[in-house]
Design a protein around this motif. Structure first.
Motif, short mmCIF file in Angstrom:
data_model
loop_
_atom_site.label_atom_id
_atom_site.label_comp_id
_atom_site.label_asym_id
_atom_site.label_seq_id
_atom_site.Cartn_x
_atom_site.Cartn_y
_atom_site.Cartn_z
N CYS A 5 0.82 -1.22 0.00
CA CYS A 5 0.00 0.00 0.00
C CYS A 5 0.85 1.26 0.00
O CYS A 5 0.34 2.34 -0.28
CB CYS A 5 -0.91 0.01 1.22
SG CYS A 5 -2.05 -1.38 1.26
N GLY A 6 2.12 1.15 0.36
CA GLY A 6 2.98 2.32 0.42
C GLY A 6 4.20 2.05 1.28
O GLY A 6 4.39 0.95 1.79
N GLU A 30 -1.59 9.93 1.96
CA GLU A 30 -2.21 9.24 0.83
C GLU A 30 -1.97 7.72 0.90
O GLU A 30 -2.87 6.93 0.60
CB GLU A 30 -1.67 9.78 -0.51
CG GLU A 30 -2.10 11.20 -0.83
CD GLU A 30 -1.30 12.26 -0.04
OE1 GLU A 30 -0.18 11.96 0.42
OE2 GLU A 30 -1.83 13.38 0.10
N GLU A 31 -0.77 7.33 1.30
CA GLU A 31 -0.46 5.90 1.41
C GLU A 31 -1.23 5.27 2.57
O GLU A 31 -1.73 4.15 2.45
CB GLU A 31 1.04 5.69 1.59
CG GLU A 31 1.83 6.06 0.35
CD GLU A 31 3.33 6.01 0.55
OE1 GLU A 31 3.79 5.90 1.70
OE2 GLU A 31 4.05 6.10 -0.46
N THR A 81 -4.11 6.28 3.71
CA THR A 81 -5.51 6.22 3.27
C THR A 81 -5.72 5.05 2.33
O THR A 81 -6.70 4.31 2.44
CB THR A 81 -5.91 7.54 2.58
OG1 THR A 81 -5.74 8.61 3.52
CG2 THR A 81 -7.35 7.51 2.12
N ARG A 82 -4.77 4.84 1.40
CA ARG A 82 -4.84 3.70 0.49
C ARG A 82 -4.83 2.39 1.27
O ARG A 82 -5.62 1.47 0.98
CB ARG A 82 -3.68 3.73 -0.50
CG ARG A 82 -3.75 2.64 -1.55
CD ARG A 82 -2.62 2.65 -2.57
NE ARG A 82 -2.13 3.98 -2.88
CZ ARG A 82 -0.84 4.34 -2.76
NH1 ARG A 82 0.06 3.48 -2.36
NH2 ARG A 82 -0.47 5.55 -3.07
N GLU A 120 -8.25 1.93 3.03
CA GLU A 120 -9.30 1.57 2.08
C GLU A 120 -9.13 0.17 1.52
O GLU A 120 -10.10 -0.51 1.22
CB GLU A 120 -9.35 2.59 0.95
CG GLU A 120 -9.85 3.94 1.39
CD GLU A 120 -9.72 5.01 0.33
OE1 GLU A 120 -9.12 4.74 -0.75
OE2 GLU A 120 -10.20 6.14 0.57
N THR A 121 -7.89 -0.27 1.40
CA THR A 121 -7.61 -1.59 0.83
C THR A 121 -7.76 -2.70 1.86
O THR A 121 -8.25 -3.79 1.54
CB THR A 121 -6.18 -1.63 0.26
OG1 THR A 121 -6.03 -0.58 -0.69
CG2 THR A 121 -5.87 -2.96 -0.40
#
Length: 137
Positions: A63-64, A86-87, A89-90, A93-94
């Protein structure tokens, strides 16, 4: 009586994962808005062994970039700090609602971490962005 030995070929079909610690399938439902303030740090709960810390780090790194990670002694919850919002949050969400490892009976609960609680639970190992540390000389 004769005993016959059968050879069974196990192949990875659609939706089947060979490695139970592989990156999980995305959750079936979209992740709702968090009640907590957005943060680069995530609190991940409902972790179920067996898995290694390296497998956890590898899964999160999809994810990051994970800057730091802390996991409790019984491997049921962890904090992961990503390099940017952003990472994180990704990752939320994932992974929120996903099953990992695939042998787990529970779904992961992934939410933004509260800096003060994270600092307290990790005995100061992880420091959130909202905590100001003043060095007294």
């Amino acid at each position: 009586k004769q005993w016959y030995q059968r050879r069974v070929a196990i192949t990875a079909g659609e939706g089947v994962q060979k490695d139970p610690t592989a990156f999980p399938d995305p959750p079936l439902e979209p992740v709702g808005r968090s009640r907590k303030e957005d943060n680069r740090a995530l609190l991940i709960t409902n972790l179920i062994r067996p898995f290694t810390v390296l497998q956890l780090k590898t899964m999160l790194s999809h994810c990051g970039k994970v800057k730091s990670i802390w996991i409790n002694t019984i491997k049921s919850r962890c904090y992961a700090v990503f390099s940017c919002l952003e990472e994180a949050t990704r990752a939320r969400e994932t992974l929120h609602g996903a099953v990992w490892p695939s042998t787990s009976p529970k779904r992961l609960n992934v939410d933004y971490a509260e800096d003060e609680r994270m600092y307290s639970e990790t005995d100061g190992e992880l420091i959130g962005d909202s905590i100001d540390i003043t060095v007294i000389e």
